[in-house]
Design a protein around this motif. Structure first.
Motif, mmCIF file in Angstrom:
data_model
loop_
_atom_site.group_PDB
_atom_site.id
_atom_site.type_symbol
_atom_site.label_atom_id
_atom_site.label_comp_id
_atom_site.label_asym_id
_atom_site.label_seq_id
_atom_site.Cartn_x
_atom_site.Cartn_y
_atom_site.Cartn_z
ATOM 1 N N ARG A 61 -43.166 52.693 -7.752
ATOM 2 C CA ARG A 61 -43.600 51.316 -7.413
ATOM 3 C C ARG A 61 -43.959 50.449 -8.398
ATOM 4 N NH1 ARG A 61 -47.314 50.895 -2.325
ATOM 5 N NH2 ARG A 61 -46.472 48.765 -2.476
ATOM 6 N N TRP A 62 -44.531 51.314 -9.540
ATOM 7 C CA TRP A 62 -45.435 50.502 -10.701
ATOM 8 C C TRP A 62 -44.216 50.222 -11.869
ATOM 9 C CZ3 TRP A 62 -50.593 49.223 -10.991
ATOM 10 C CH2 TRP A 62 -51.335 49.285 -9.844
ATOM 11 N N GLU A 63 -43.210 50.911 -11.804
ATOM 12 C CA GLU A 63 -42.009 50.856 -13.033
ATOM 13 C C GLU A 63 -41.777 49.687 -13.520
ATOM 14 O OE1 GLU A 63 -39.064 53.533 -12.022
ATOM 15 O OE2 GLU A 63 -40.287 55.521 -12.223
ATOM 16 N N THR B 57 -44.880 47.637 -14.979
ATOM 17 C CA THR B 57 -45.169 48.170 -16.115
ATOM 18 C C THR B 57 -44.319 47.843 -17.368
ATOM 19 O OG1 THR B 57 -46.177 50.114 -15.004
ATOM 20 C CG2 THR B 57 -45.728 50.497 -17.511
ATOM 21 N N LEU C 62 -51.469 50.352 -17.470
ATOM 22 C CA LEU C 62 -50.549 50.307 -15.960
ATOM 23 C C LEU C 62 -50.187 51.590 -15.882
ATOM 24 C CD1 LEU C 62 -49.098 46.765 -16.171
ATOM 25 C CD2 LEU C 62 -50.354 47.652 -14.503
ATOM 26 N N ARG C 63 -49.344 52.073 -16.929
ATOM 27 C CA ARG C 63 -48.849 53.539 -16.798
ATOM 28 C C ARG C 63 -50.099 54.551 -16.258
ATOM 29 N NH1 ARG C 63 -46.033 51.654 -21.437
ATOM 30 N NH2 ARG C 63 -47.347 52.433 -22.707
ATOM 31 N N ALA D 250 -50.524 54.178 -12.462
ATOM 32 C CA ALA D 250 -49.579 54.372 -11.792
ATOM 33 C C ALA D 250 -49.383 55.730 -11.568
ATOM 34 C CB ALA D 250 -48.163 54.038 -12.619
ATOM 35 N N ALA E 192 -50.969 44.687 -9.724
ATOM 36 C CA ALA E 192 -51.207 45.459 -8.482
ATOM 37 C C ALA E 192 -50.934 44.583 -7.007
ATOM 38 C CB ALA E 192 -52.683 46.156 -8.286
ATOM 39 N N LEU F 122 -47.483 43.755 -6.410
ATOM 40 C CA LEU F 122 -46.695 44.753 -5.618
ATOM 41 C C LEU F 122 -47.328 44.969 -4.137
ATOM 42 C CD1 LEU F 122 -47.108 47.730 -8.397
ATOM 43 C CD2 LEU F 122 -45.350 46.327 -7.692
#
Length: 766
Positions: A374-376, A379, A390-391, A394, A418, A421
């Motif tokens: 969900r962070w892709e 990022t 962020l990477r 994640a 964050a 999201l």
């Protein structure tokens, strides 16, 4: 740098003629001071020696004998802060103390489950006895039993068990403070103190420190007076001689135990969570304890301290586990034993360190594998600096982020991403000023309640609240100012995270360390058990360039065309005070439009002819003169309020009445009871670097009188210079001691166990 000319002029000293003297262990200074750059208790010597003007590592408060009572009270936890609500409502400090009390109860239960108690007064047996016998054998040149230093097999990597959760702190109800001792109990203690020739004003403190039956405790064991903060061994010895008469002797077992605990407390004030056994026994010898080994064994047997053995990684890092020779040739030829160290520590800090290691292992191991997807998107959209952070976040439960003031933009971007999201994310700062500066970086993008203080989060006064299990209702916690985390605060925060939550610790490793025991951020960096993201964003301007050089041990000449940095040479402490007042009240406002209220003076210590007391007295006379009708304070006075050890909140005096001193601190109303004013409130125009860490001002005047040379270190100079945003004046009277401190005097080491505990549970590079 530009240099402001200083015409010769005769000035009078604004303070005492001499700085706080460096004392033997047990002086009131030693009880209070332990900043890097002072000669406070170290891992090797375990002997607390307070140098002139050193900051307090235990509470960033007084550094001389005249303030022993203030240090004592602050070390006991501080007083509740008022908030202008109903009298029954808990304040932030009270709720924090309640949370700490619950945490200690949880640690006690955990200890009872892990090990059976040793019968009071019994001789050591089992592992503890084997351990001490083996160390004595090593020191004597013999080979100890092979089993003495057997290292347990590392725990396999697995999700840590669910911790015992604390109940959610209440928001109202009875006071969380321990009830004050009854008047008759205090009077009884007062009579015992008088009989032993001890100061009778110590009675309330002694009654609190020793609890129920304090008077009887003192009669049976006069050396228990050492449990009262500020009391030194020689003072306790005099008290014991007066009470016991001919029965008093240096080899009394009670004296050995009390001095052992006292030394461990002094070590904790200097930042150590434990002491190596040889250092502890050597310190006991310096305190005239005839049989140091017996004193340690008695202390361990009574359960007043704990012993540990830690295997060391490198050869020669500690005493070898064996010395191959005739006695050891059989059965283990060619086998090289691993070096170990034996540590002794107070239960409170040792178990907090274990609790922290367990909680961090759970954070690392409990992150769901699928949660990184969900962070892709966020990022990919981030710029280079935040994208790296962020990477890392994640894909990992625990991440460390290092950088200066400008680098705080990266965790700000993380928090915003964050929250975008839909994650429950919060950032916590060390001070209210840090909270305001971080909120400014967010520009409202993260929403209300996204930034809190660490103290407010622990106390339950700020933040998202807790779930039914007592865990924070959070998916991500970003801890700013991470070097200021002591081991107990860090343990409470980590234990409160739910499974699957992420934890980011961000801070500048070059600043002064925590006021309390431990070096959590530095230990985590050294352990290398999680990703570390180093920011490449430098602090801007001449001040940022100067501080960056100091951080790597270089005091460079910096171009300051706008007089952002000014060096003001002085000849003595009296001239230093005069020039500081002139800069704060006249020169800086006239040249830069920065008011005295936006300027801070920073000096190495509270005592001395140019310490905070002398500077504050001179600045008050110039900026807010008055008779000091309430404990030396007048309405409008700028103050530094210490609601708890290691925390300083800036504020202003509003008024005073029968309830106490009314303050305005960080937008909140605080009432300090009359009996607490002397212990908890200081004037705040001038601060120590430990009081100032975590905050910044438009202008800072760093005062370096000649008598403060011994208190300087690289972290101190870096921290002091870095408090200025637009202008830095250095009132310079230490000559070559300043570049020498920057180049040659790093932070003093602290003895801790966290890296060893972490490596046993979390493989390196996880």
């Amino acid at each position: 740098m530009s240099t402001e000319p200083v015409p010769p002029e005769s000035t009078e000293n604004a303070g005492a003629a001499t700085p706080d003297a460096a004392g033997e262990p047990g002086t009131a200074d030693a009880t209070a001071t332990a900043e890097p750059g002072s000669d406070a208790t170290t891992a090797r010597g375990a002997q607390s020696e307070a140098e002139a003007g050193a900051d307090a590592a235990a509470d960033a408060e007084p550094a001389d004998q005249g303030d022993a009572a203030k240090d004592a009270s602050e070390a006991d936890g501080g007083e509740a802060t008022g908030d202008g609500e109903a009298a029954s409502q808990l304040s932030e400090a009270e709720a924090e103390l309640a949370a700490q009390k619950l945490e200690r109860e949880r640690i006690q239960r955990r200890k009872a489950e892990k090990a059976e108690p040793i019968a009071s007064g019994a001789k050591l047996s089992g592992k503890a006895a084997d351990l001490l016998a083996a160390v004595r054998a090593v020191e004597g040149g013999a080979k100890p039993p092979a089993t003495a230093f057997d290292e347990p097999a590392p725990a396999p990597r697995r999700p840590a068990p669910e911790p015992v959760r604390r109940p959610q702190p209440v928001t109202d109800g009875p006071s969380a403070h321990t009830a004050p001792p009854a008047a008759d109990a205090v009077e009884e203690v007062r009579r015992v103190l008088a009989a032993g020739g001890a100061p009778e004003p110590l009675a309330p403190q002694a009654a609190v420190a020793l609890g129920e039956g304090a008077a009887e405790v003192l009669r049976e064991d006069p050396w228990q007076l050492l449990r009262v903060p500020g009391v030194r061994p020689e003072q306790a010895d005099g008290f014991a001689r007066a009470l016991l008469g001919p029965e008093c002797s240096p080899d009394d077992e009670r004296r050995g135990r009390a001095v052992t605990v006292w030394l461990l407390e002094q070590a904790a004030l200097a930042g150590h969570t434990a002491l190596e056994l040889p250092a502890l026994t050597a310190a006991l010898g310096r305190q005239a304890v005839p049989d140091a080994d017996a004193a340690v064994q008695s202390t361990l047997a009574e359960g007043e301290a704990l012993a540990f053995q830690d295997a060391l990684d490198g050869p020669g890092a500690g005493q070898p586990a064996g010395d191959p020779g005739e006695d050891g040739a059989e059965g283990d030829e060619g086998a090289e034993a691993r070096p170990v160290r034996v540590l002794v520590g107070l239960e409170r800090y040792a178990l907090a360190e274990e609790s922290l290691a367990d909680a961090l292992a759970r954070v690392v191991n409990s992150l769901p594998k699928e949660s990184a997807t969900r962070w892709e998107q966020v990022t990919a959209a981030a710029s280079a600096g935040p994208a790296e952070l962020l990477r890392a976040v994640a894909g990992h439960g625990l991440v460390l982020h290092t950088g200066g003031e400008a680098a705080r933009a990266e965790p700000a971007a993380l928090l915003t991403a964050a929250r975008s999201l839909g994650l429950r994310a919060v950032a916590a700062c060390h001070t209210p000023d840090g909270r305001e500066r971080f909120e400014a970086l967010l520009a409202g993008a993260a929403g209300d309640g996204a930034v809190v203080t660490v103290a407010g989060l622990i106390a339950g006064a700020e933040g998202p609240g807790r779930d039914a299990d007592g865990a924070f209702a959070l998916d991500l916690l970003v801890l700013l100012d991470a070097p200021q985390l002591d081991v107990e605060s860090a343990a409470m925060l980590a234990e409160s995270l739910p499974d699957g939550a992420r934890l980011v610790l961000s801070g500048d490793p070059a600043v002064l360390g925590s006021a309390g025991p431990g070096r959590v951020f530095a230990d985590l960096l050294a352990a290398r058990v999680c990703p570390q993201v180093a920011s490449r964003t430098p602090d801007p301007g001449p001040i940022g360039e100067l501080a960056s050089g100091v951080g790597i041990g270089e005091l460079n000449q910096v171009d300051a065309p706008g007089k952002e940095i000014v060096i003001v040479p002085v000849r003595d402490a009296g001239e230093a005070v005069h020039r500081t007042v002139q800069l704060v009240a006249d020169s800086v406002p006239r040249a830069f439009g920065i008011s005295p209220e936006e300027t801070v003076a920073i000096t190495p210590g509270h005592g001395g002819a140019a310490g905070t007391r002398a500077l504050n007295a001179a600045l008050k006379e110039r900026l807010n003169p008055g008779p000091g009708r309430f404990g030396g304070f007048d309405p409008g006075d700028r103050i530094a309020y210490a609601p708890a050890p290691g925390r300083t909140v800036q504020g202003r005096v509003v008024t005073a009445d029968a309830e106490g001193l009314h303050l305005s601190c960080a937008g909140a109303s605080v009432v300090v009871p009359r009996e607490r004013v002397e212990q908890a409130v200081r004037h705040g125009w001038a601060l120590t670097a430990h009081q100032a860490v975590g905050s910044r001002w438009p202008a800072a005047v760093v005062v370096l009188p000649g008598d403060a040379a011994q208190a300087l270190s690289r972290p101190w100079v870096y921290t002091a210079f870095g408090r200025a945003e637009r202008h830095l004046s250095v009132v310079h009277g230490v000559e070559q001691a300043l570049p020498r401190a920057v180049a040659e005097i790093p932070a003093k080491p602290r003895t801790t166990r966290l890296p060893v505990l972490l490596r046993a549970q979390v493989p390196a590079g996880s």
